[in-house]
Design a protein around this motif. Sequence first.
Motif, short mmCIF file in Angstrom:
data_model
loop_
_atom_site.label_atom_id
_atom_site.label_comp_id
_atom_site.label_asym_id
_atom_site.label_seq_id
_atom_site.Cartn_x
_atom_site.Cartn_y
_atom_site.Cartn_z
N ASP A 97 32.50 8.74 -54.83
CA ASP A 97 31.72 9.95 -54.57
C ASP A 97 31.86 10.40 -53.12
O ASP A 97 32.06 11.59 -52.83
CB ASP A 97 30.25 9.70 -54.90
CG ASP A 97 29.38 10.94 -54.68
OD1 ASP A 97 29.81 12.03 -55.10
OD2 ASP A 97 28.29 10.81 -54.10
N ILE A 98 31.81 9.47 -52.18
CA ILE A 98 31.92 9.82 -50.76
C ILE A 98 33.32 10.29 -50.43
O ILE A 98 33.52 11.19 -49.61
CB ILE A 98 31.51 8.63 -49.86
CG1 ILE A 98 31.36 9.09 -48.40
CG2 ILE A 98 32.52 7.50 -49.96
CD1 ILE A 98 30.22 10.02 -48.16
N SER B 34 33.59 13.91 -51.56
CA SER B 34 32.93 14.77 -50.58
C SER B 34 33.80 14.97 -49.35
O SER B 34 33.86 16.06 -48.78
CB SER B 34 31.58 14.18 -50.19
OG SER B 34 30.69 14.14 -51.28
N TYR C 152 28.55 17.05 -47.92
CA TYR C 152 27.85 15.77 -48.05
C TYR C 152 26.39 15.94 -48.48
O TYR C 152 25.66 14.95 -48.60
CB TYR C 152 27.91 15.00 -46.72
CG TYR C 152 29.32 14.64 -46.31
CD1 TYR C 152 29.94 13.50 -46.82
CD2 TYR C 152 30.04 15.45 -45.45
CE1 TYR C 152 31.24 13.17 -46.45
CE2 TYR C 152 31.34 15.14 -45.08
CZ TYR C 152 31.93 13.99 -45.58
OH TYR C 152 33.21 13.68 -45.22
N LYS D 220 25.28 15.51 -53.07
CA LYS D 220 25.84 14.21 -53.46
C LYS D 220 25.56 13.91 -54.93
O LYS D 220 24.50 14.26 -55.46
CB LYS D 220 25.25 13.10 -52.59
CG LYS D 220 25.55 13.29 -51.10
CD LYS D 220 25.21 12.05 -50.30
CE LYS D 220 23.72 11.78 -50.26
NZ LYS D 220 23.39 10.66 -49.36
N GLU E 110 24.80 11.20 -56.33
CA GLU E 110 23.65 10.31 -56.53
C GLU E 110 22.34 11.08 -56.55
O GLU E 110 21.31 10.57 -56.99
CB GLU E 110 23.62 9.23 -55.46
CG GLU E 110 23.41 9.77 -54.06
CD GLU E 110 23.60 8.69 -52.99
OE1 GLU E 110 22.59 8.25 -52.43
OE2 GLU E 110 24.76 8.31 -52.74
N SER F 177 19.06 18.23 -52.15
CA SER F 177 20.02 19.24 -51.72
C SER F 177 19.35 20.60 -51.60
O SER F 177 19.62 21.36 -50.64
CB SER F 177 21.18 19.33 -52.72
OG SER F 177 21.75 18.06 -52.98
#
Length: 493
Positions: A84-85, A88, A425, A428, A430, A438
């Motif tokens: 996931d990171i 991003s 970022y 996300k 998660e 967000s």
Amino acid sequence: MSLNEKDKILVAHVERRPSTTASLEDGELLALDVRATAERKLVRTLDWRLLPTIVLIFIMNYIDRTAVTSARLKGLEQDLGLTDIQYSTVLAVLYVSYVPAQIPSNMILNHITRPSYYVPLCVMLWGLTSALTGVAKNYAGILAARIFVGLPEAAFYPGAIYLLSRWYTRKELAFRSAILYGSLLISNAFGSLMAAGILSRMEGKMGIRAWRWLFYIEGAITVAIGILAIFLLPDYPHNTRWLTPAQRRLAQVRLAEDAGEADEDVSTDSAMKGLIMALKDPKVPIFAVMTCSQLLGLGFVNFFPTIAGTLGFSTTVTLLLAAPPWIVATVICCINAWNADRTGERFFHICVPWWGVIIGYIIGVSTFSVGGRYVAMFLMACGYCGFALTAVWVSNAVPRPPAKRAAAIAIVNGFGNLGNLISSYVWKAEWGPDYHPSMYIGIAALGFATRLECEELDNLHGAERERIEDAAKLKGISFEEALRRKKGFRYLY
């Protein structure tokens, strides 16, 4: 620029009396009995040649930039083994090259004489690089591709706004710029529809995954459009080859009259001096931070297919549902800009769409119903109607010379896109599927942008007096007389 320099330029470009037969022919369209018709014809020519070309390029600009968000729905993360990171970071890294490259790019654009070569070259380069994204085999490969997509893309949006400002008067600019930015909004709809067709029909063709075909096809289309743009785009009013000498003269004179001074740099106005002048102008950093904050608040654009996916439908239906909000936003964007041109007002035409996004976020954090969230998506998409006028306001508010204006537009748009980098970022995985954190960040960012917009409005009221004083000196009348007449000195606030 000193007043003496302004006087010399104004005389040289507006009030000079031709002494040769060729010069007389150049000025033939300035006669009172033909000028209005000739000016309408010139604007119509620009509207049918310059505007559609940059609109088409801008559509492909955002389709290429956001293709990765559609490819994510069809296995890009799994095939490349992205976390996931890392995904991003793939989104964010484009802005690492895109943001700093905008200032030197606009300085180059102001310096060169043939933007009809420079802009299409950049279009072809980013189209080629976007197509090569499809051959990426791992995280490092797609990261490199995204970095090199950002470099040539940096030339386009601030460059397009600057090019428009070299052809259209202030009263004409907002609507044309909104049409340009409307193409960004409609590109989200076209991009979703195009991606739906490619991803649903090209899976496994010639042994290639559908998401790779998405990059190949969209990149090839962009390269083809870049080649056509060489023959369609104009250069500047003094040297465009497909205008007659009389039309070129008319184009220069009408901009000089609109500004109260010639829209040309003097010999001392280098690109570097323009950059320094822009950095010293207190309006520019406020505009830059405001733009960064608003783009952070509007950062959902890079995740719109993902947000649409939270409605619970299949990949194809999700992409189709992502299109209507952007179609509606495009229509509202053009209406908003038309009214901004007609009234000369900027503040509320920029802020009201932001406030609509805030309402959309509040709906998003308040309900999980499909209907409520889909309505919120419409309000969110319409928020970009405000951003469409930001660069126009910068162009109106930052005085000439063009070297300073080019640098100011690039600084504001370049620094502002740090908001897009940060937002990569913010949404996300998660935090899904509701993405409440967000949305809270988006509400705060747009609230801060509104506060900065109020600060900018206060600064501009002070700048209006300075502008009227300069124009009054150019005309040889008192400030009080200029204020009484007002015509020709109205500030777009």
